[in-house]
Design a protein around this motif. Sequence first.
Motif, PDB file in Angstrom:
ATOM      1  N   SER A   9       0.821  -1.135   0.159  1.00 53.80           N
ATOM      2  CA  SER A   9      -0.083   0.154   0.255  1.00 53.80           C
ATOM      3  C   SER A   9       0.973   1.121  -0.028  1.00 53.80           C
ATOM      4  O   SER A   9       0.548   2.332  -0.722  1.00 53.80           O
ATOM      5  CB  SER A   9      -0.889  -0.013   1.179  1.00 53.80           C
ATOM      6  N   ARG A  10       1.809   1.426   0.777  1.00 56.18           N
ATOM      7  CA  ARG A  10       2.666   2.525   0.966  1.00 56.18           C
ATOM      8  C   ARG A  10       3.622   2.633  -0.382  1.00 56.18           C
ATOM      9  O   ARG A  10       3.632   3.596  -0.782  1.00 56.18           O
ATOM     10  CB  ARG A  10       3.882   2.133   2.085  1.00 56.18           C
ATOM     11  N   ALA A  11       3.945   1.441  -1.248  1.00 53.30           N
ATOM     12  CA  ALA A  11       4.462   1.642  -2.609  1.00 53.30           C
ATOM     13  C   ALA A  11       3.682   2.171  -3.261  1.00 53.30           C
ATOM     14  O   ALA A  11       3.782   2.922  -4.325  1.00 53.30           O
ATOM     15  CB  ALA A  11       5.219   0.376  -2.819  1.00 53.30           C
ATOM     16  N   ASN A  12       2.119   1.610  -3.460  1.00 52.89           N
ATOM     17  CA  ASN A  12       1.384   2.244  -4.400  1.00 52.89           C
ATOM     18  C   ASN A  12       1.082   3.696  -3.906  1.00 52.89           C
ATOM     19  O   ASN A  12       1.125   4.384  -4.951  1.00 52.89           O
ATOM     20  CB  ASN A  12       0.209   1.539  -4.145  1.00 52.89           C
ATOM     21  N   ALA A  13       0.936   4.043  -2.927  1.00 49.97           N
ATOM     22  CA  ALA A  13       0.997   5.500  -2.912  1.00 49.97           C
ATOM     23  C   ALA A  13       2.114   6.191  -3.163  1.00 49.97           C
ATOM     24  O   ALA A  13       1.981   7.484  -3.734  1.00 49.97           O
ATOM     25  CB  ALA A  13       0.898   5.891  -1.271  1.00 49.97           C
ATOM     26  N   ILE A  14       3.371   5.727  -3.160  1.00 48.31           N
ATOM     27  CA  ILE A  14       4.477   6.624  -3.841  1.00 48.31           C
ATOM     28  C   ILE A  14       4.382   6.673  -5.035  1.00 48.31           C
ATOM     29  O   ILE A  14       4.419   7.576  -5.845  1.00 48.31           O
ATOM     30  CB  ILE A  14       5.704   5.847  -3.410  1.00 48.31           C
ATOM     31  N   ASP A  15       3.936   5.651  -5.802  1.00 49.78           N
ATOM     32  CA  ASP A  15       3.898   5.303  -7.429  1.00 49.78           C
ATOM     33  C   ASP A  15       2.847   6.430  -7.717  1.00 49.78           C
ATOM     34  O   ASP A  15       3.120   6.890  -9.066  1.00 49.78           O
ATOM     35  CB  ASP A  15       3.674   3.923  -7.744  1.00 49.78           C
ATOM     36  N   ASN A  16       1.808   6.459  -7.112  1.00 51.79           N
ATOM     37  CA  ASN A  16       0.621   7.401  -7.388  1.00 51.79           C
ATOM     38  C   ASN A  16       0.658   8.744  -6.904  1.00 51.79           C
ATOM     39  O   ASN A  16      -0.194   9.527  -7.157  1.00 51.79           O
ATOM     40  CB  ASN A  16      -0.613   6.859  -7.003  1.00 51.79           C
ATOM     41  N   GLY A  17       1.911   9.302  -6.506  1.00 49.40           N
ATOM     42  CA  GLY A  17       1.991  10.659  -5.877  1.00 49.40           C
ATOM     43  C   GLY A  17       1.168  11.103  -4.786  1.00 49.40           C
ATOM     44  O   GLY A  17       0.974  12.076  -4.498  1.00 49.40           O
ATOM     45  N   MET A  18       1.007  10.009  -3.963  1.00 54.92           N
ATOM     46  CA  MET A  18      -0.064  10.312  -2.605  1.00 54.92           C
ATOM     47  C   MET A  18       0.780   9.992  -1.454  1.00 54.92           C
ATOM     48  O   MET A  18       0.184  10.008  -0.234  1.00 54.92           O
ATOM     49  CB  MET A  18      -1.043   9.375  -2.826  1.00 54.92           C
ATOM     50  N   ALA A  19       2.156   9.710  -1.426  1.00 59.99           N
ATOM     51  CA  ALA A  19       2.769   9.474  -0.206  1.00 59.99           C
ATOM     52  C   ALA A  19       2.726  10.419   0.849  1.00 59.99           C
ATOM     53  O   ALA A  19       2.847   9.862   2.081  1.00 59.99           O
ATOM     54  CB  ALA A  19       4.369   9.246  -0.709  1.00 59.99           C
ATOM     55  N   ASP A  20       2.666  11.639   0.414  1.00 56.94           N
ATOM     56  CA  ASP A  20       2.366  12.637   1.636  1.00 56.94           C
ATOM     57  C   ASP A  20       1.129  12.917   2.234  1.00 56.94           C
ATOM     58  O   ASP A  20       1.001  13.556   3.299  1.00 56.94           O
ATOM     59  CB  ASP A  20       2.980  14.082   1.079  1.00 56.94           C
ATOM     60  N   ARG A  21       0.146  12.027   1.558  1.00 61.28           N
ATOM     61  CA  ARG A  21      -1.138  12.066   2.146  1.00 61.28           C
ATOM     62  C   ARG A  21      -1.858  10.881   2.665  1.00 61.28           C
ATOM     63  O   ARG A  21      -3.053  10.780   2.650  1.00 61.28           O
ATOM     64  CB  ARG A  21      -1.958  12.967   1.162  1.00 61.28           C
ATOM     65  N   PHE A  22      -0.772   9.901   2.599  1.00 58.17           N
ATOM     66  CA  PHE A  22      -1.193   8.434   2.887  1.00 58.17           C
ATOM     67  C   PHE A  22      -0.818   7.777   4.007  1.00 58.17           C
ATOM     68  O   PHE A  22       0.606   7.984   4.414  1.00 58.17           O
ATOM     69  CB  PHE A  22      -0.977   7.563   1.680  1.00 58.17           C
TER      70      PHE A  22
END
Length: 106
Positions: A9-22
Amino acid sequence: IDPYALKVSRANAIDNGMADRFVAVLPAEEAPEEYELVVANILARTLVQLQPTLSSRVAAGGTLLLSGIWGEAQAAEVEAAFAPDFEGFERSWQDGWVVISARRRR
């Protein structure tokens, strides 16, 4: 909950530009806070089992998005489990899978 799922899930958030909000944590690690938006993409049976935890994390008037649900029967089962705390259920279908959105009662 599978700790490997958190990593993915964290890797997907990074890939989708959402790491700072996930944020992804195991339930035992999470502070008992409420959020305006809660998303859960796991199988219907697990959504029903986690209903008390998921419901308690959605702020009054907040939105719950549930996916990993296959077919009408599972959609009805999930909605029934969350109905005491939520209203305004809406479904979005794709290839037999459904995403359910609902608003937490005030």
